[in-house]
Scaffold this active site. Structure first.
Site, PDB file in Angstrom:
ATOM      1  N   SER A 162       0.849  -1.194   0.000  1.00 41.38           N
ATOM      2  CA  SER A 162       0.000   0.000   0.000  1.00 41.38           C
ATOM      3  C   SER A 162       0.876   1.233   0.000  1.00 41.38           C
ATOM      4  O   SER A 162       2.028   1.199   0.467  1.00 41.38           O
ATOM      5  CB  SER A 162      -0.895  -0.005   1.241  1.00 41.38           C
ATOM      6  OG  SER A 162      -1.516   1.256   1.425  1.00 41.38           O
TER       7      SER A 162
ATOM      8  N   TYR B  73      -2.044  -1.113  10.125  1.00 44.24           N
ATOM      9  CA  TYR B  73      -2.112  -1.308   8.669  1.00 44.24           C
ATOM     10  C   TYR B  73      -0.800  -0.878   8.016  1.00 44.24           C
ATOM     11  O   TYR B  73      -0.234  -1.607   7.196  1.00 44.24           O
ATOM     12  CB  TYR B  73      -3.288  -0.510   8.121  1.00 44.24           C
ATOM     13  CG  TYR B  73      -3.554  -0.706   6.656  1.00 44.24           C
ATOM     14  CD1 TYR B  73      -4.280  -1.800   6.202  1.00 44.24           C
ATOM     15  CD2 TYR B  73      -3.095   0.217   5.718  1.00 44.24           C
ATOM     16  CE1 TYR B  73      -4.540  -1.979   4.847  1.00 44.24           C
ATOM     17  CE2 TYR B  73      -3.354   0.047   4.367  1.00 44.24           C
ATOM     18  CZ  TYR B  73      -4.079  -1.045   3.945  1.00 44.24           C
ATOM     19  OH  TYR B  73      -4.323  -1.220   2.601  1.00 44.24           O
TER      20      TYR B  73
END
Length: 212
Positions: free
Chosen positions: A154, A167
């Site tokens: 990401s 995350y």
């Protein structure tokens, strides 16, 4: 003739979103697909996850392209189950060439509010789950004599965002995993890369996100 005629790809988190898109795109280029997804909600995730019906729709879309697909309801956190999916799929479809470790989740908490349970669940899916898929696939790629592995990270691995400690840490860990595996597997002609999406129009993004 497609770019991937005769190839077999395994994709985690394939019920919907990016995983389904990857499955369809690879099938368009001629690949057969091993697809799996948890097809159930997780207690720490504040939005609904893909369903068995979603995964069945992925199957329909791939089969419409004339490609074979094996789909199962499997939790990426379960190494033994993931290994069985990969082994059985490779045996039935004739090997394995491509890996897309895509499955991922998130939740949204400030540093002082994030609990060990929420932390661990995201790490288990987004980092350990990626390793589970990669580890299960490596022997098959080595046997094949070449292959390509794509680990979905990401942009948050590189840019700090509020309420995403767990995350961001997991996605940065995926980069470290890729770098090490790329060095180890290069001599086997196996390419290992990460991709770094930003906000994508999926179930993960289409819900209220508390970034304040």
């Amino acid at each position: 003739m497609g770019l991937l005629d005769g190839k077999v790809a395994v994709i985690s988190g394939a019920a919907r979103g990016q995983g389904r898109s990857h499955a369809v795109r690879l099938a368009e280029e001629g690949a057969d697909i091993i697809a799996f997804d948890i097809c159930a909600d997780i207690d720490t995730v504040p939005y609904g996850l893909g369903t068995r019906e979603d995964l069945d729709e992925t199957v329909v879309l791939v089969e419409k392209l004339g490609r074979r697909i094996i789909a199962s309801q499997t939790d990426v956190r379960n190494f033994d189950a993931v290994t069985k999916v990969v082994d059985d799929g490779a045996a039935e479809l004739g090997g394995l060439d491509i890996v897309v470790a895509n499955a991922g989740i998130t939740s949204y908490y400030r540093s002082e509010e994030l609990t060990p349970h929420h932390w661990q669940t995201v790490i288990d899916v987004n980092l350990t789950g990626v390793w589970n898929v990669a580890r299960a696939a490596v022997p098959h790629l080595i046997d094949r004599g070449a292959g390509a592995m794509v680990l979905v990270s990401s942009s948050s691995a590189h840019v700090g965002l509020q309420n995403l400690n767990h995350y961001s840490a997991a996605k940065a860990g995926v980069v470290g995993l890729m770098q090490s595996m790329a060095v180890e597997l290069g001599p086997h002609m196996i390419r290992v890369n990460t991709v770094h999406p930003t906000t994508v129009k999926t179930g993960m993004a289409l819900n209220p996100i508390p970034f304040s």
